[in-house]
Design a protein around this motif. Structure first.
Motif, PDB file in Angstrom:
ATOM      1  N   MET A   1      -1.004 -17.772  43.088  1.00 50.14           N
ATOM      2  CA  MET A   1      -2.410 -17.679  42.681  1.00 50.14           C
ATOM      3  C   MET A   1      -2.547 -16.931  41.357  1.00 50.14           C
ATOM      4  O   MET A   1      -3.325 -17.335  40.476  1.00 50.14           O
ATOM      5  N   ALA A   2      -1.802 -15.842  41.217  1.00 55.98           N
ATOM      6  CA  ALA A   2      -1.891 -15.040  39.993  1.00 55.98           C
ATOM      7  C   ALA A   2      -1.457 -15.850  38.771  1.00 55.98           C
ATOM      8  O   ALA A   2      -2.138 -15.852  37.731  1.00 55.98           O
ATOM      9  N   ILE A   3      -0.330 -16.546  38.901  1.00 52.90           N
ATOM     10  CA  ILE A   3       0.205 -17.288  37.755  1.00 52.90           C
ATOM     11  C   ILE A   3      -0.642 -18.522  37.451  1.00 52.90           C
ATOM     12  O   ILE A   3      -1.028 -18.762  36.298  1.00 52.90           O
ATOM     13  N   LEU A   4      -0.970 -19.298  38.486  1.00 57.39           N
ATOM     14  CA  LEU A   4      -1.764 -20.507  38.255  1.00 57.39           C
ATOM     15  C   LEU A   4      -3.170 -20.171  37.783  1.00 57.39           C
ATOM     16  O   LEU A   4      -3.690 -20.787  36.848  1.00 57.39           O
ATOM     17  N   GLY A   5      -3.803 -19.206  38.456  1.00 55.98           N
ATOM     18  CA  GLY A   5      -5.157 -18.833  38.064  1.00 55.98           C
ATOM     19  C   GLY A   5      -5.215 -18.303  36.648  1.00 55.98           C
ATOM     20  O   GLY A   5      -6.095 -18.677  35.864  1.00 55.98           O
ATOM     21  N   GLY A   6      -4.260 -17.436  36.288  1.00 57.88           N
ATOM     22  CA  GLY A   6      -4.260 -16.866  34.952  1.00 57.88           C
ATOM     23  C   GLY A   6      -4.036 -17.904  33.870  1.00 57.88           C
ATOM     24  O   GLY A   6      -4.761 -17.952  32.867  1.00 57.88           O
ATOM     25  N   ASN A   7      -3.049 -18.772  34.063  1.00 58.61           N
ATOM     26  CA  ASN A   7      -2.772 -19.785  33.042  1.00 58.61           C
ATOM     27  C   ASN A   7      -3.842 -20.868  33.009  1.00 58.61           C
ATOM     28  O   ASN A   7      -4.090 -21.460  31.953  1.00 58.61           O
ATOM     29  N   ALA A   8      -4.502 -21.122  34.142  1.00 61.33           N
ATOM     30  CA  ALA A   8      -5.631 -22.049  34.139  1.00 61.33           C
ATOM     31  C   ALA A   8      -6.787 -21.493  33.311  1.00 61.33           C
ATOM     32  O   ALA A   8      -7.504 -22.246  32.640  1.00 61.33           O
TER      33      ALA A   8
ATOM     34  N   LEU B   1       2.864 -23.118  28.269  1.00 61.39           N
ATOM     35  CA  LEU B   1       4.122 -22.375  28.433  1.00 61.39           C
ATOM     36  C   LEU B   1       4.159 -21.662  29.781  1.00 61.39           C
ATOM     37  O   LEU B   1       5.190 -21.648  30.468  1.00 61.39           O
ATOM     38  N   GLY B   2       3.029 -21.077  30.165  1.00 61.57           N
ATOM     39  CA  GLY B   2       2.980 -20.378  31.440  1.00 61.57           C
ATOM     40  C   GLY B   2       3.196 -21.298  32.621  1.00 61.57           C
ATOM     41  O   GLY B   2       3.950 -20.976  33.555  1.00 61.57           O
ATOM     42  N   VAL B   3       2.546 -22.445  32.603  1.00 65.76           N
ATOM     43  CA  VAL B   3       2.725 -23.416  33.692  1.00 65.76           C
ATOM     44  C   VAL B   3       4.165 -23.926  33.707  1.00 65.76           C
ATOM     45  O   VAL B   3       4.758 -24.131  34.774  1.00 65.76           O
ATOM     46  N   THR B   4       4.749 -24.128  32.531  1.00 64.37           N
ATOM     47  CA  THR B   4       6.151 -24.557  32.457  1.00 64.37           C
ATOM     48  C   THR B   4       7.066 -23.526  33.102  1.00 64.37           C
ATOM     49  O   THR B   4       7.994 -23.869  33.844  1.00 64.37           O
ATOM     50  N   GLY B   5       6.812 -22.254  32.821  1.00 64.65           N
ATOM     51  CA  GLY B   5       7.614 -21.202  33.433  1.00 64.65           C
ATOM     52  C   GLY B   5       7.519 -21.214  34.943  1.00 64.65           C
ATOM     53  O   GLY B   5       8.531 -21.038  35.644  1.00 64.65           O
ATOM     54  N   LEU B   6       6.310 -21.424  35.470  1.00 64.23           N
ATOM     55  CA  LEU B   6       6.136 -21.488  36.928  1.00 64.23           C
ATOM     56  C   LEU B   6       6.895 -22.667  37.520  1.00 64.23           C
ATOM     57  O   LEU B   6       7.555 -22.530  38.562  1.00 64.23           O
ATOM     58  N   VAL B   7       6.809 -23.826  36.879  1.00 64.98           N
ATOM     59  CA  VAL B   7       7.519 -25.007  37.380  1.00 64.98           C
ATOM     60  C   VAL B   7       9.020 -24.754  37.386  1.00 64.98           C
ATOM     61  O   VAL B   7       9.721 -25.071  38.367  1.00 64.98           O
TER      62      VAL B   7
ATOM     63  N   ASP C   1      15.977 -16.847  36.988  1.00 62.54           N
ATOM     64  CA  ASP C   1      14.614 -16.739  37.503  1.00 62.54           C
ATOM     65  C   ASP C   1      13.763 -15.750  36.716  1.00 62.54           C
ATOM     66  O   ASP C   1      12.581 -16.007  36.455  1.00 62.54           O
ATOM     67  N   GLY C   2      14.344 -14.598  36.379  1.00 60.63           N
ATOM     68  CA  GLY C   2      13.560 -13.573  35.706  1.00 60.63           C
ATOM     69  C   GLY C   2      12.987 -14.032  34.384  1.00 60.63           C
ATOM     70  O   GLY C   2      11.868 -13.649  34.014  1.00 60.63           O
ATOM     71  N   VAL C   3      13.716 -14.859  33.658  1.00 60.28           N
ATOM     72  CA  VAL C   3      13.250 -15.353  32.368  1.00 60.28           C
ATOM     73  C   VAL C   3      12.073 -16.304  32.561  1.00 60.28           C
ATOM     74  O   VAL C   3      11.025 -16.181  31.902  1.00 60.28           O
ATOM     75  N   TRP C   4      12.231 -17.265  33.479  1.00 62.24           N
ATOM     76  CA  TRP C   4      11.162 -18.240  33.703  1.00 62.24           C
ATOM     77  C   TRP C   4       9.909 -17.582  34.264  1.00 62.24           C
ATOM     78  O   TRP C   4       8.788 -17.923  33.872  1.00 62.24           O
ATOM     79  N   GLU C   5      10.093 -16.643  35.186  1.00 59.31           N
ATOM     80  CA  GLU C   5       8.909 -15.987  35.753  1.00 59.31           C
ATOM     81  C   GLU C   5       8.170 -15.191  34.678  1.00 59.31           C
ATOM     82  O   GLU C   5       6.935 -15.193  34.630  1.00 59.31           O
ATOM     83  N   ARG C   6       8.924 -14.531  33.820  1.00 59.89           N
ATOM     84  CA  ARG C   6       8.260 -13.760  32.773  1.00 59.89           C
ATOM     85  C   ARG C   6       7.555 -14.658  31.771  1.00 59.89           C
ATOM     86  O   ARG C   6       6.515 -14.279  31.205  1.00 59.89           O
ATOM     87  N   LEU C   7       8.062 -15.833  31.527  1.00 55.65           N
ATOM     88  CA  LEU C   7       7.344 -16.780  30.681  1.00 55.65           C
ATOM     89  C   LEU C   7       5.993 -17.119  31.313  1.00 55.65           C
ATOM     90  O   LEU C   7       4.969 -17.204  30.617  1.00 55.65           O
ATOM     91  N   ALA C   8       5.987 -17.295  32.640  1.00 55.74           N
ATOM     92  CA  ALA C   8       4.753 -17.635  33.353  1.00 55.74           C
ATOM     93  C   ALA C   8       3.769 -16.476  33.388  1.00 55.74           C
ATOM     94  O   ALA C   8       2.550 -16.679  33.354  1.00 55.74           O
ATOM     95  N   VAL C   9       4.277 -15.252  33.463  1.00 57.17           N
ATOM     96  CA  VAL C   9       3.426 -14.060  33.574  1.00 57.17           C
ATOM     97  C   VAL C   9       3.019 -13.534  32.205  1.00 57.17           C
ATOM     98  O   VAL C   9       1.850 -13.214  31.958  1.00 57.17           O
TER      99      VAL C   9
END
Length: 274
Positions: free
Chosen positions: A163-170, A198-204, A220-228
């Motif tokens: 929710m945090a990642i999707l809501g924020g990037n939305a 970029l954020g949605v890409t990181g989540l995917v 994982d840490g790199v992709w998650e930080r891209l999303a956050v």
């Protein structure tokens, strides 16, 4: 020669007067205050989150920005997480960072709707900001630990993270669309959209890593930080840049406009004479 007064009524639902074609309405003084308040709250939220993460990570032995998740910093005891020993002596600091970031993000959105968000998009923006805020608060309250795996509360943790990642990037994508429709903010709108993508890409990608049990291109840490970080960087920079552009446009309009006289029904009447 007798004075002949001409009047024209200008709606002030979203600003204080007319604007050149392709631009939004000239912002009122109240809208400018709201824009600066939103910018300040979003910037504080992002800087607060970056600061609490850095302080907590520095105090945690064997923590890696590449392989550990951000939320690992919020686990209040030493446990083995994803093959990396995790000990977070300042877990309370990180969890407070999560919770306050979410609350500040939502408060900023409330000011933004009074500043530069069209009426048709206000509910959507507030709804997405609320999704982000609730998600971050859940992450700060429900930790992704082996103990949570045993009692199945880790499902709530993952739900909150999503929710945090999707809501924020939305929010970034919605704001990008709003700003691209305004000539004054169009460059910022393009950047907002790019950060959201970029954020949605990181989540995917971090989801694919979890699903496959491998590291696709990056851990994982790199992709998650891209999303956050897309959301945090956006909050620190772009709302303030938008407030500056709106403030400058109001100044230009003030120097070149006729003297307005307030009338009823939320309109301003501009009088000229000859």
């Amino acid at each position: 020669m007798p004075m002949i007064h001409r009047t024209r009524s200008v709606s002030t639902a979203a600003g204080s007067g007319p604007a050149p074609a392709g631009e939004g309405p000239v912002p009122s003084a109240g809208a400018l205050v709201a824009a600066w308040a939103a910018a300040a709250l979003w910037a504080i939220a992002g800087l607060w989150s970056f600061t609490t993460e850095a302080v907590t990570a520095d105090a945690m032995r064997r923590y890696s920005y590449l392989t550990n998740y951000v939320s690992d910093l919020g686990i209040p005891r030493a446990e083995a997480l994803h093959g990396v020993a995790a000990t977070s002596p300042l877990a309370a600091v990180m969890n407070l960072g999560f919770i306050l970031e979410g609350l500040l993000f939502l408060a900023a959105a409330c000011f933004a709707v009074a500043a530069w968000v069209p009426i048709r998009d206000r509910r959507m923006l507030l709804g997405l900001a609320a999704v982000h805020a609730v998600g971050v608060v859940l992450v700060g309250c429900i930790h992704g630990s082996p103990a949570a795996e045993r009692d199945n509360t880790i499902v709530i943790h993952f739900l909150g993270a999503g929710m945090a990642i999707l809501g924020g990037n939305a929010v970034l994508l919605l704001v990008g669309r709003i700003w691209r429709a305004d000539g004054r903010l169009r460059p910022l709108g393009r950047v907002s959209t790019a950060l959201g993508v970029l954020g949605v890409t990181g989540l995917v990608m971090v989801s694919l890593n979890l699903a496959t049990g491998s590291s696709l291109l990056f851990p994982d840490g790199v992709w998650e930080r891209l999303a956050v970080y897309s959301v945090l960087v956006w909050g620190v920079v772009l709302p303030a840049a938008a407030a500056i552009r709106l403030w400058r446009s109001a100044g230009r309009a003030g120097r070149g406009s006729s003297s307005p006289v307030e009338s009823g029904a939320g309109h301003r009447v501009v009088r000229s004479s000859r």
